[in-house]
Design a protein around this motif. Structure first.
Motif, PDB file in Angstrom:
ATOM      1  N   ALA A  65       0.855  -1.185   0.000  1.00  0.00           N
ATOM      2  CA  ALA A  65       0.000   0.000   0.000  1.00  0.00           C
ATOM      3  C   ALA A  65       0.890   1.233   0.000  1.00  0.00           C
ATOM      4  O   ALA A  65       2.002   1.213   0.528  1.00  0.00           O
ATOM      5  N   ARG A  66       0.383   2.282  -0.599  1.00  0.00           N
ATOM      6  CA  ARG A  66       1.078   3.580  -0.572  1.00  0.00           C
ATOM      7  C   ARG A  66       0.045   4.625  -0.197  1.00  0.00           C
ATOM      8  O   ARG A  66      -1.010   4.750  -0.837  1.00  0.00           O
ATOM      9  N   ILE A  67       0.364   5.363   0.848  1.00  0.00           N
ATOM     10  CA  ILE A  67      -0.522   6.386   1.379  1.00  0.00           C
ATOM     11  C   ILE A  67       0.159   7.740   1.204  1.00  0.00           C
ATOM     12  O   ILE A  67       1.356   7.875   1.471  1.00  0.00           O
ATOM     13  N   VAL A  68      -0.591   8.736   0.761  1.00  0.00           N
ATOM     14  CA  VAL A  68      -0.063  10.083   0.588  1.00  0.00           C
ATOM     15  C   VAL A  68      -0.785  11.016   1.562  1.00  0.00           C
ATOM     16  O   VAL A  68      -2.021  11.026   1.616  1.00  0.00           O
ATOM     17  N   LYS A  69      -0.017  11.775   2.324  1.00  0.00           N
ATOM     18  CA  LYS A  69      -0.592  12.743   3.247  1.00  0.00           C
ATOM     19  C   LYS A  69      -0.980  13.980   2.439  1.00  0.00           C
ATOM     20  O   LYS A  69      -0.140  14.585   1.789  1.00  0.00           O
ATOM     21  N   VAL A  70      -2.271  14.322   2.483  1.00  0.00           N
ATOM     22  CA  VAL A  70      -2.789  15.390   1.629  1.00  0.00           C
ATOM     23  C   VAL A  70      -3.454  16.520   2.414  1.00  0.00           C
ATOM     24  O   VAL A  70      -4.133  17.360   1.827  1.00  0.00           O
ATOM     25  N   GLY A  71      -3.253  16.545   3.697  1.00  0.00           N
ATOM     26  CA  GLY A  71      -3.900  17.548   4.532  1.00  0.00           C
ATOM     27  C   GLY A  71      -3.201  18.889   4.514  1.00  0.00           C
ATOM     28  O   GLY A  71      -2.154  19.074   3.880  1.00  0.00           O
ATOM     29  N   ARG A  72      -3.769  19.829   5.250  1.00  0.00           N
ATOM     30  CA  ARG A  72      -3.224  21.187   5.309  1.00  0.00           C
ATOM     31  C   ARG A  72      -2.000  21.279   6.209  1.00  0.00           C
ATOM     32  O   ARG A  72      -1.204  22.199   6.071  1.00  0.00           O
ATOM     33  N   VAL A  73      -1.837  20.333   7.146  1.00  0.00           N
ATOM     34  CA  VAL A  73      -0.739  20.411   8.105  1.00  0.00           C
ATOM     35  C   VAL A  73       0.439  19.537   7.695  1.00  0.00           C
ATOM     36  O   VAL A  73       1.579  19.988   7.685  1.00  0.00           O
ATOM     37  N   PHE A  74       0.166  18.273   7.371  1.00  0.00           N
ATOM     38  CA  PHE A  74       1.239  17.316   7.116  1.00  0.00           C
ATOM     39  C   PHE A  74       1.307  16.908   5.653  1.00  0.00           C
ATOM     40  O   PHE A  74       0.290  16.773   4.991  1.00  0.00           O
ATOM     41  N   GLY A  75       2.532  16.682   5.176  1.00  0.00           N
ATOM     42  CA  GLY A  75       2.771  16.120   3.858  1.00  0.00           C
ATOM     43  C   GLY A  75       3.617  14.869   4.015  1.00  0.00           C
ATOM     44  O   GLY A  75       4.106  14.570   5.099  1.00  0.00           O
ATOM     45  N   GLY A  76       3.786  14.148   2.933  1.00  0.00           N
ATOM     46  CA  GLY A  76       4.645  12.975   2.965  1.00  0.00           C
ATOM     47  C   GLY A  76       3.954  11.736   2.430  1.00  0.00           C
ATOM     48  O   GLY A  76       2.835  11.801   1.917  1.00  0.00           O
ATOM     49  N   THR A  77       4.649  10.621   2.540  1.00  0.00           N
ATOM     50  CA  THR A  77       4.133   9.343   2.049  1.00  0.00           C
ATOM     51  C   THR A  77       4.430   8.237   3.053  1.00  0.00           C
ATOM     52  O   THR A  77       5.361   8.339   3.853  1.00  0.00           O
ATOM     53  N   ILE A  78       3.632   7.190   2.970  1.00  0.00           N
ATOM     54  CA  ILE A  78       3.860   5.961   3.723  1.00  0.00           C
ATOM     55  C   ILE A  78       3.775   4.828   2.709  1.00  0.00           C
ATOM     56  O   ILE A  78       2.769   4.695   2.007  1.00  0.00           O
ATOM     57  N   THR A  79       4.828   4.031   2.620  1.00  0.00           N
ATOM     58  CA  THR A  79       4.818   2.856   1.755  1.00  0.00           C
ATOM     59  C   THR A  79       4.971   1.630   2.643  1.00  0.00           C
ATOM     60  O   THR A  79       5.913   1.548   3.439  1.00  0.00           O
ATOM     61  N   VAL A  80       4.038   0.713   2.520  1.00  0.00           N
ATOM     62  CA  VAL A  80       4.018  -0.485   3.343  1.00  0.00           C
ATOM     63  C   VAL A  80       4.087  -1.704   2.438  1.00  0.00           C
ATOM     64  O   VAL A  80       3.337  -1.801   1.463  1.00  0.00           O
ATOM     65  N   ARG A  81       4.994  -2.605   2.771  1.00  0.00           N
ATOM     66  CA  ARG A  81       5.100  -3.881   2.059  1.00  0.00           C
ATOM     67  C   ARG A  81       5.065  -5.000   3.083  1.00  0.00           C
ATOM     68  O   ARG A  81       5.760  -4.939   4.101  1.00  0.00           O
ATOM     69  N   LEU A  82       4.270  -6.016   2.805  1.00  0.00           N
ATOM     70  CA  LEU A  82       4.138  -7.160   3.677  1.00  0.00           C
ATOM     71  C   LEU A  82       4.468  -8.398   2.861  1.00  0.00           C
ATOM     72  O   LEU A  82       3.943  -8.574   1.761  1.00  0.00           O
ATOM     73  N   SER A  83       5.365  -9.224   3.367  1.00  0.00           N
ATOM     74  CA  SER A  83       5.750 -10.431   2.637  1.00  0.00           C
ATOM     75  C   SER A  83       5.844 -11.614   3.596  1.00  0.00           C
ATOM     76  O   SER A  83       6.069 -11.446   4.802  1.00  0.00           O
TER      77      SER A  83
END
Length: 133
Positions: A65-83
């Motif tokens: 999964a890849r999550i993108v922070k799109v709010g007014r306060v925080f930016g960035g991404t979270i990439t999660v891999r499960l194996s």
């Protein structure tokens, strides 16, 4: 483990002062997270409320999964891999973040605290799925 990682109710239980909910949109509000859906981690610290709004950019359960922070306060991404690994699971969690309006050096200085918070939260989420002994 995948289901626990993305169970927003579990996140709300284990993250102090925070409630995590789906944001009503045309994508994903009724059926849970999927590409295009949004969710909000709303933290209350006394009279202060901070929203960390995120969008699911990639959704490939139970692997990535890849999550993108799109709010007014925080930016960035979270990439999660499960194996699968030797009868268990390996979780790779990579995150970048920024605080809009603050120099990147401020976010960089907070890395140890942010990392510790995520490690603790992920441990509690994963632990919430272990069978009671």
């Amino acid at each position: 483990m995948w289901d626990a990682l993305w169970d927003l109710e579990i996140h709300s239980r284990v993250i102090p002062f925070t409630t995590v909910t789906l944001v009503p949109t045309e994508v994903g509000h009724e059926s849970g997270l999927q590409e295009g859906s949004r969710f909000d981690a709303r933290t209350h610290l006394g009279p202060l409320t901070i929203d960390d709004v995120m969008r699911v950019d990639r959704w490939d359960p139970p692997a990535e999964a890849r999550i993108v922070k799109v709010g007014r306060v925080f930016g960035g991404t979270i990439t999660v891999r499960l194996s699968d690994v030797d009868g268990g699971s390996r979780l790779d969690w990579h995150q970048t973040y920024s605080v809009h309006g603050l120099p990147d050096i401020v976010a960089w200085l907070a890395v140890p605290l942010v990392r510790a918070g995520y490690v603790r939260t992920l441990s509690r989420i994963i632990g919430s799925q272990e069978p009671a002994g």
